[in-house]
Design a protein around this motif. Structure first.
Motif, PDB file in Angstrom:
ATOM      1  N   LYS A 128       7.277  -0.228   5.538  1.00  0.00           N
ATOM      2  CA  LYS A 128       8.661  -0.702   5.609  1.00  0.00           C
ATOM      3  C   LYS A 128       9.410   0.024   6.715  1.00  0.00           C
ATOM      4  O   LYS A 128       9.495   1.244   6.733  1.00  0.00           O
ATOM      5  CB  LYS A 128       9.336  -0.445   4.261  1.00  0.00           C
ATOM      6  N   SER A 129       9.965  -0.746   7.651  1.00  0.00           N
ATOM      7  CA  SER A 129      10.718  -0.156   8.765  1.00  0.00           C
ATOM      8  C   SER A 129      12.207  -0.103   8.446  1.00  0.00           C
ATOM      9  O   SER A 129      12.687  -0.750   7.520  1.00  0.00           O
ATOM     10  CB  SER A 129      10.498  -0.969  10.040  1.00  0.00           C
ATOM     11  N   ILE A 134      13.174  -1.105  14.115  1.00  0.00           N
ATOM     12  CA  ILE A 134      12.010  -1.912  13.754  1.00  0.00           C
ATOM     13  C   ILE A 134      10.920  -1.897  14.818  1.00  0.00           C
ATOM     14  O   ILE A 134       9.759  -1.584  14.547  1.00  0.00           O
ATOM     15  CB  ILE A 134      12.446  -3.362  13.442  1.00  0.00           C
ATOM     16  N   GLU A 135      11.276  -2.258  16.033  1.00  0.00           N
ATOM     17  CA  GLU A 135      10.275  -2.354  17.104  1.00  0.00           C
ATOM     18  C   GLU A 135       9.602  -1.008  17.356  1.00  0.00           C
ATOM     19  O   GLU A 135       8.380  -0.915  17.486  1.00  0.00           O
ATOM     20  CB  GLU A 135      10.940  -2.853  18.398  1.00  0.00           C
ATOM     21  N   LEU A 138       7.296   0.073  14.208  1.00  0.00           N
ATOM     22  CA  LEU A 138       6.136  -0.757  13.877  1.00  0.00           C
ATOM     23  C   LEU A 138       5.126  -0.894  15.011  1.00  0.00           C
ATOM     24  O   LEU A 138       4.027  -1.418  14.802  1.00  0.00           O
ATOM     25  CB  LEU A 138       6.609  -2.147  13.429  1.00  0.00           C
ATOM     26  N   LYS A 153      10.008  -5.873   7.800  1.00  0.00           N
ATOM     27  CA  LYS A 153      10.979  -5.472   8.819  1.00  0.00           C
ATOM     28  C   LYS A 153      12.393  -5.420   8.236  1.00  0.00           C
ATOM     29  O   LYS A 153      13.030  -6.443   8.021  1.00  0.00           O
ATOM     30  CB  LYS A 153      10.937  -6.448   9.991  1.00  0.00           C
TER      31      LYS A 153
END
Length: 265
Positions: A128-129, A134-135, A138, A153
């Motif tokens: 889980k980001s 996020i980018e 992950l 995300k």
């Protein structure tokens, strides 16, 4: 340490509270606002964190071989205000730290996650980001094609924690969401060796298991909940799942009193 900085900011940058009712999560917050003379005792109600009501009411058992790894927000809990590192001058000597973030933990954390993935093909694994990261968070997993990995995300953590038996996290309210839901908390705070950083880390010594248990999860028979209520009350002010009701009563009582006074003017 973060609370000391917040106290200074309230006293020197924020000014006095101009509202008529202030609802806070816990007693420590209340003490900070009173100590800094931000407001007065008659204007504050401690109601706890309403969103924790749902976590405390989870009855469904988690899936047996399921684990969630929550990624780390590199500046979480650190003295970063308006995207800039900030410690008041009178606290700089006391804290004895230079500008840093949690990236050094992230590198070790990624190795821990990948090692677990490779050794546990029978586990359902959720990564889980954090929103806004996020980018970046992950990227290390983009090339992994393991069928037992699910990447989420951003968004809420409720459904993830409800589903998973084990939750791995660092310096986040996820720690308390996990124990509120009676899931097994795995902490990676041991990766922090510099004692000067400890004041910026949420205290969870007696409610979680070391990340070293990831190689022997079968030894964990039940959630470490001996001090569960102490930590939930200290940080989230909610141990009974009644914070939404407390907040509603506080608001309604205040508004009723306000309108009653208005009628009498």
């Amino acid at each position: 340490k973060e609370r000391e900085i917040a106290g200074w900011l309230i006293e020197n940058r924020v000014g006095k509270f101009k509202g008529s009712k202030l609802i806070v999560y816990n007693e420590d917050e209340k003490k900070t606002y009173l100590k800094t003379k931000f407001t007065t005792k008659d204007k504050i109600d401690v109601c706890g964190c309403p969103r924790f009501d749902n976590y405390l009411k989870i009855k469904k058992k988690p899936q047996k071989n399921s684990i969630a790894f929550f990624m780390i927000q590199k500046e979480y809990g650190l003295p970063v205000k308006n995207y800039k590192w900030f410690i008041p001058k009178h606290l700089q000597k006391k804290f004895n730290i230079k500008k840093f973030n949690w990236d050094f933990i992230n590198k070790q954390y990624l190795k821990i996650i990948k090692d677990f993935i490779n050794k546990n093909p029978n586990f359902e694994i959720i990564i889980k980001s954090k929103v806004g990261y996020i980018e970046e968070q992950l990227k290390p997993f983009n090339k992994m094609k393991n069928k037992n990995i699910k990447i989420i995300k951003g968004g809420d953590s409720y459904d993830i924690i409800k589903k998973c038996k084990y939750v791995v996290a660092f310096n986040s309210t996820v720690l308390f969401e996990t124990i509120a839901a009676n899931r097994i908390l795995i902490s990676i705070k041991e990766l922090v060796k510099n004692k000067n950083y400890f004041g910026f880390i949420l205290e969870t010594n007696k409610i979680g298991f070391s990340y070293k248990f990831l190689n022997k999860l079968n030894l964990i028979k039940k959630t470490n909940v001996a001090n569960r209520n102490y930590y939930l009350k200290k940080y989230m002010g909610n141990t009974n799942g009644d914070s939404s009701l407390k907040a509603a009563i506080s608001i309604n009582t205040h508004l009723n009193n306000y309108f009653q006074k208005s009628k009498n003017i």
